[in-house]
Write a protein that holds these residues in place. Sequence first.
Motif, PDB file in Angstrom:
ATOM      1  N   ILE A  57       0.872   7.227 -18.608  1.00 58.95           N
ATOM      2  CA  ILE A  57       0.283   5.876 -18.224  1.00 58.95           C
ATOM      3  C   ILE A  57       0.864   5.481 -16.817  1.00 58.95           C
ATOM      4  N   ALA A  58       2.227   5.653 -16.401  1.00 60.69           N
ATOM      5  CA  ALA A  58       2.681   5.027 -15.216  1.00 60.69           C
ATOM      6  C   ALA A  58       1.930   6.126 -14.024  1.00 60.69           C
ATOM      7  N   ALA A  59       1.849   7.218 -14.499  1.00 64.99           N
ATOM      8  CA  ALA A  59       1.118   8.316 -13.470  1.00 64.99           C
ATOM      9  C   ALA A  59      -0.171   7.923 -13.134  1.00 64.99           C
ATOM     10  N   ALA A  60      -0.947   7.420 -14.255  1.00 62.87           N
ATOM     11  CA  ALA A  60      -2.342   7.170 -14.000  1.00 62.87           C
ATOM     12  C   ALA A  60      -2.397   5.935 -13.154  1.00 62.87           C
ATOM     13  N   VAL A  61      -1.644   4.928 -13.486  1.00 63.90           N
ATOM     14  CA  VAL A  61      -1.669   3.753 -12.736  1.00 63.90           C
ATOM     15  C   VAL A  61      -1.399   3.960 -11.099  1.00 63.90           C
ATOM     16  N   CYS A  62      -0.287   4.638 -10.785  1.00 68.47           N
ATOM     17  CA  CYS A  62      -0.059   5.255  -9.585  1.00 68.47           C
ATOM     18  C   CYS A  62      -0.963   5.974  -8.666  1.00 68.47           C
ATOM     19  N   TYR A  63      -1.942   6.547  -9.581  1.00 68.32           N
ATOM     20  CA  TYR A  63      -2.927   7.614  -9.140  1.00 68.32           C
ATOM     21  C   TYR A  63      -4.164   6.696  -8.356  1.00 68.32           C
ATOM     22  N   ILE A  64      -4.155   5.370  -9.013  1.00 69.82           N
ATOM     23  CA  ILE A  64      -5.199   4.412  -8.280  1.00 69.82           C
ATOM     24  C   ILE A  64      -4.744   4.173  -6.754  1.00 69.82           C
ATOM     25  N   PRO A  65      -3.495   3.601  -6.552  1.00 70.09           N
ATOM     26  CA  PRO A  65      -3.336   3.088  -5.217  1.00 70.09           C
ATOM     27  C   PRO A  65      -2.999   4.407  -4.364  1.00 70.09           C
ATOM     28  N   ALA A  66      -2.646   5.501  -4.986  1.00 66.18           N
ATOM     29  CA  ALA A  66      -2.477   6.849  -4.230  1.00 66.18           C
ATOM     30  C   ALA A  66      -3.645   7.160  -3.618  1.00 66.18           C
ATOM     31  N   ASN A  67      -4.874   7.004  -4.178  1.00 62.36           N
ATOM     32  CA  ASN A  67      -6.163   7.266  -3.605  1.00 62.36           C
ATOM     33  C   ASN A  67      -6.752   6.115  -2.881  1.00 62.36           C
ATOM     34  N   LEU A  68      -6.320   4.920  -3.103  1.00 62.12           N
ATOM     35  CA  LEU A  68      -6.984   3.913  -2.555  1.00 62.12           C
ATOM     36  C   LEU A  68      -6.150   3.440  -1.005  1.00 62.12           C
ATOM     37  N   LEU A  69      -4.975   3.558  -1.018  1.00 61.19           N
ATOM     38  CA  LEU A  69      -4.076   3.055   0.080  1.00 61.19           C
ATOM     39  C   LEU A  69      -3.904   4.349   1.010  1.00 61.19           C
ATOM     40  N   PRO A  70      -3.951   3.963   2.379  1.00 59.73           N
ATOM     41  CA  PRO A  70      -4.029   5.123   3.198  1.00 59.73           C
ATOM     42  C   PRO A  70      -2.682   5.986   2.987  1.00 59.73           C
ATOM     43  N   VAL A  71      -2.740   7.187   3.438  1.00 60.11           N
ATOM     44  CA  VAL A  71      -1.383   7.881   3.489  1.00 60.11           C
ATOM     45  C   VAL A  71      -0.965   8.340   4.724  1.00 60.11           C
ATOM     46  N   LEU A  72      -2.195   8.111   5.494  1.00 58.71           N
ATOM     47  CA  LEU A  72      -1.759   8.537   7.187  1.00 58.71           C
ATOM     48  C   LEU A  72      -2.246   7.613   7.942  1.00 58.71           C
ATOM     49  N   ASN A  73      -1.152   7.219   8.751  1.00 62.32           N
ATOM     50  CA  ASN A  73      -1.636   6.075  10.046  1.00 62.32           C
ATOM     51  C   ASN A  73      -1.658   7.082  11.141  1.00 62.32           C
ATOM     52  N   THR A  74      -2.716   7.162  11.681  1.00 66.93           N
ATOM     53  CA  THR A  74      -2.877   7.849  12.929  1.00 66.93           C
ATOM     54  C   THR A  74      -2.962   6.828  14.162  1.00 66.93           C
ATOM     55  N   THR A  75      -2.033   7.186  15.177  1.00 67.65           N
ATOM     56  CA  THR A  75      -2.184   6.210  16.587  1.00 67.65           C
ATOM     57  C   THR A  75      -2.758   7.061  17.684  1.00 67.65           C
ATOM     58  N   THR A  76      -3.786   6.914  18.346  1.00 67.24           N
ATOM     59  CA  THR A  76      -3.968   7.665  19.351  1.00 67.24           C
ATOM     60  C   THR A  76      -4.452   6.801  20.710  1.00 67.24           C
ATOM     61  N   ALA A  77      -4.602   7.510  21.845  1.00 66.71           N
ATOM     62  CA  ALA A  77      -4.842   6.677  23.235  1.00 66.71           C
ATOM     63  C   ALA A  77      -5.882   5.328  22.993  1.00 66.71           C
ATOM     64  N   THR A  78      -6.770   5.507  22.089  1.00 72.17           N
ATOM     65  CA  THR A  78      -7.908   4.848  22.085  1.00 72.17           C
ATOM     66  C   THR A  78      -7.728   3.668  20.699  1.00 72.17           C
ATOM     67  N   GLY A  79      -6.906   3.866  20.098  1.00 66.42           N
ATOM     68  CA  GLY A  79      -6.521   3.024  18.817  1.00 66.42           C
ATOM     69  C   GLY A  79      -5.787   3.758  17.589  1.00 66.42           C
ATOM     70  N   SER A  80      -5.631   2.957  16.670  1.00 71.08           N
ATOM     71  CA  SER A  80      -4.994   3.428  15.555  1.00 71.08           C
ATOM     72  C   SER A  80      -5.901   3.657  14.315  1.00 71.08           C
ATOM     73  N   GLU A  81      -5.573   4.408  13.369  1.00 67.19           N
ATOM     74  CA  GLU A  81      -6.583   4.581  12.184  1.00 67.19           C
ATOM     75  C   GLU A  81      -5.786   4.810  11.102  1.00 67.19           C
ATOM     76  N   SER A  82      -6.275   4.225   9.892  1.00 70.44           N
ATOM     77  CA  SER A  82      -5.565   4.533   8.568  1.00 70.44           C
ATOM     78  C   SER A  82      -6.515   5.078   7.729  1.00 70.44           C
TER      79      SER A  82
END
Length: 213
Positions: A57-82
């Motif tokens: 159940i704990a794994a299933a609960v964590c699975y939701i934010p794992a997929n909804l929240l950004p895993v990568l924050n990318t910063t380029t010269a033109t701006g940043s993206e999550s």
Amino acid sequence: MSATAASAMQVGLQSCGSCGLLSRPAAGAEFGRCPRCDKTLAFRKPASLQRTWAYLIAAAVCYIPANLLPVLNTTTATGSESDTILQGVVLLWSPTGWPLSLIVLIASIMIPSAKILALGYLLITVQRGSVRNNAERLKLYRTVEFIGRWSMVDVFVDTFTAALIQLQPLMSVEPGPGLFFFAAVVVLTMLAVESFDPRLIWDATNLQEVENG
Ligand SMILES: [Zn+2]
């Protein structure tokens, strides 16, 4: 199943979960110890169903934010993206990058959800006392257990993805909050698999044989 294939529990013996040695249980309510390797003995893993459910159940609960929240924050010269995992999969999808995109999709989204569903199915059938498809259910458990050993491929893929993006100039990649939940899903499903006692699959069948004489 023939009557000759009695389980260790039916003849009053406990098998060691570590080295497989059969021993007589300790007197009284306390747990005995394996005379060969000193591991605590029990007929079944203690509170297997409850612990497996808790981790699952704990794994299933964590699975939701794992997929909804950004895993990568990318910063380029033109701006940043999550980006979330799924957005990363779409981002990587290109004529040359599709194999990596596919690996991330399978390792990060499909395998964890398949593991959660498979374990949920095993828990529900054991609790209902199902006596059907025992061999298939055991095979399913072994498969989930086997996949668990390769769970680190997720971390490898994410690191590899980050390294690949880093190669492009003027770009930086930082882990996002989703990665924490993602790692939690990997660890919690591994603990759930470890907590489940596959011998429980056969208990309902053994009980039925005893009742039918
Ligand atoms: Zn032992």
